[in-house]
Design a protein around this motif. Sequence first.
Motif, PDB file in Angstrom:
ATOM      1  N   MET A  35       0.570  -1.863  -7.832  1.00 37.92           N
ATOM      2  CA  MET A  35       1.129  -1.086  -6.724  1.00 37.92           C
ATOM      3  C   MET A  35       2.643  -1.261  -6.697  1.00 37.92           C
ATOM      4  O   MET A  35       3.136  -2.353  -6.977  1.00 37.92           O
ATOM      5  CB  MET A  35       0.516  -1.586  -5.401  1.00 37.92           C
ATOM      6  CG  MET A  35       0.605  -0.616  -4.244  1.00 37.92           C
ATOM      7  SD  MET A  35      -0.056  -1.315  -2.704  1.00 37.92           S
ATOM      8  CE  MET A  35      -1.815  -1.287  -3.013  1.00 37.92           C
ATOM      9  N   GLU A  36       3.346  -0.202  -6.361  1.00 39.56           N
ATOM     10  CA  GLU A  36       4.796  -0.287  -6.205  1.00 39.56           C
ATOM     11  C   GLU A  36       5.137  -1.292  -5.113  1.00 39.56           C
ATOM     12  O   GLU A  36       4.463  -1.330  -4.071  1.00 39.56           O
ATOM     13  CB  GLU A  36       5.356   1.080  -5.781  1.00 39.56           C
ATOM     14  CG  GLU A  36       5.537   2.061  -6.902  1.00 39.56           C
ATOM     15  CD  GLU A  36       6.611   1.607  -7.878  1.00 39.56           C
ATOM     16  OE1 GLU A  36       7.703   1.253  -7.411  1.00 39.56           O
ATOM     17  OE2 GLU A  36       6.336   1.592  -9.093  1.00 39.56           O
ATOM     18  N   PHE A  37       6.186  -2.062  -5.312  1.00 40.84           N
ATOM     19  CA  PHE A  37       6.550  -3.078  -4.318  1.00 40.84           C
ATOM     20  C   PHE A  37       6.748  -2.469  -2.937  1.00 40.84           C
ATOM     21  O   PHE A  37       6.269  -2.990  -1.924  1.00 40.84           O
ATOM     22  CB  PHE A  37       7.819  -3.827  -4.751  1.00 40.84           C
ATOM     23  CG  PHE A  37       8.236  -4.847  -3.736  1.00 40.84           C
ATOM     24  CD1 PHE A  37       7.508  -6.017  -3.581  1.00 40.84           C
ATOM     25  CD2 PHE A  37       9.322  -4.630  -2.913  1.00 40.84           C
ATOM     26  CE1 PHE A  37       7.865  -6.958  -2.622  1.00 40.84           C
ATOM     27  CE2 PHE A  37       9.688  -5.564  -1.956  1.00 40.84           C
ATOM     28  CZ  PHE A  37       8.954  -6.727  -1.813  1.00 40.84           C
ATOM     29  N   GLN A  38       7.460  -1.325  -2.868  1.00 39.57           N
ATOM     30  CA  GLN A  38       7.729  -0.708  -1.571  1.00 39.57           C
ATOM     31  C   GLN A  38       6.435  -0.293  -0.878  1.00 39.57           C
ATOM     32  O   GLN A  38       6.311  -0.352   0.352  1.00 39.57           O
ATOM     33  CB  GLN A  38       8.665   0.495  -1.770  1.00 39.57           C
ATOM     34  CG  GLN A  38       9.398   0.916  -0.512  1.00 39.57           C
ATOM     35  CD  GLN A  38      10.109  -0.236   0.181  1.00 39.57           C
ATOM     36  OE1 GLN A  38      10.726  -1.070  -0.471  1.00 39.57           O
ATOM     37  NE2 GLN A  38       9.992  -0.308   1.496  1.00 39.57           N
ATOM     38  N   GLU A  39       5.468   0.096  -1.682  1.00 39.85           N
ATOM     39  CA  GLU A  39       4.162   0.486  -1.151  1.00 39.85           C
ATOM     40  C   GLU A  39       3.431  -0.737  -0.577  1.00 39.85           C
ATOM     41  O   GLU A  39       2.772  -0.662   0.462  1.00 39.85           O
ATOM     42  CB  GLU A  39       3.355   1.117  -2.307  1.00 39.85           C
ATOM     43  CG  GLU A  39       2.024   1.726  -1.940  1.00 39.85           C
ATOM     44  CD  GLU A  39       2.150   3.031  -1.157  1.00 39.85           C
ATOM     45  OE1 GLU A  39       3.276   3.464  -0.858  1.00 39.85           O
ATOM     46  OE2 GLU A  39       1.093   3.580  -0.813  1.00 39.85           O
ATOM     47  N   VAL A  40       3.559  -1.861  -1.264  1.00 42.10           N
ATOM     48  CA  VAL A  40       2.937  -3.097  -0.768  1.00 42.10           C
ATOM     49  C   VAL A  40       3.519  -3.456   0.598  1.00 42.10           C
ATOM     50  O   VAL A  40       2.790  -3.754   1.548  1.00 42.10           O
ATOM     51  CB  VAL A  40       3.160  -4.263  -1.771  1.00 42.10           C
ATOM     52  CG1 VAL A  40       2.717  -5.595  -1.179  1.00 42.10           C
ATOM     53  CG2 VAL A  40       2.418  -3.996  -3.076  1.00 42.10           C
ATOM     54  N   VAL A  41       4.840  -3.377   0.702  1.00 46.22           N
ATOM     55  CA  VAL A  41       5.489  -3.736   1.967  1.00 46.22           C
ATOM     56  C   VAL A  41       5.080  -2.748   3.061  1.00 46.22           C
ATOM     57  O   VAL A  41       4.765  -3.151   4.195  1.00 46.22           O
ATOM     58  CB  VAL A  41       7.027  -3.762   1.795  1.00 46.22           C
ATOM     59  CG1 VAL A  41       7.728  -3.964   3.141  1.00 46.22           C
ATOM     60  CG2 VAL A  41       7.431  -4.852   0.808  1.00 46.22           C
TER      61      VAL A  41
END
Length: 198
Positions: free
Chosen positions: A1-7
């Motif tokens: 998963m994209e980091f920004q999506e995780v956040v």
Amino acid sequence: MEFQEVVRRRRMVRNYDPDRPVAAEVRDRILANALRAPSAGFSQGWAFLVLESADERARYWSATADSAEPDPWLADMQRAPLLIVALSHRQAYLDRYAAPDKGWTDKDEARWPVPYWHIDTGFAALLMLLTVVDEGLGACFFGVPPEHIPLLRAAFGVPEEYMPIGTVSIGHRAPDRRSPSLRRGHRPAEDVVHRGHW
Ligand SMILES: Cc1cc2nc3c(=O)[nH]c(=O)nc-3n(C[C@H](O)[C@H](O)[C@H](O)COP(=O)(O)O)c2cc1C
């Protein structure tokens, strides 16, 4: 998963599918990532109590919950197949900073602007929460009521030096009740970010 999506996706999940355990490799990745957290002086004064079997989890809840009759929050949280208690170890920091490269040989706690042992253990807990999202699972960080800490210690042989700063429940998400606190909304950046001057 994209980091920004995780956040963006991270939120506390307070109900789980009790019939779907967390895979061993996922559990191990969650723990391995916790151990990558930053720590003052690289003290790494933390510990993690991992509770997975039905018996271990039942003992956790009976040590930390107030009554035998669970409220809706507790009934849902008790379905989590994995609990990881994050514990901070103050003495590890006092000892580490007494080493020659730091030199705080008096081990005086007043030297510390804030208790970094709790902060670093919290950083580790956040890494666990983010890893859980990346794995497509749900988790919630929640506190251990102070009056129950002695019971928790007794139930699992936790030494006095270790302070449980909170527990992370982990599992496959089930529909849950949103916290009423969320109505507060995220505070806008202009209220909390001070650029150049307060
Ligand atoms: C230090 C700390 C303690 C918390 N304690 C609890 C708790 O005891 N019970 C609970 O349901 N949620 C607890 N939470 C979760 C917060 O309620 C939650 O993070 C907040 O409402 C924002 O929601 P979100 O994390 O889903 O974005 C805690 C969170 C933190 C960081």
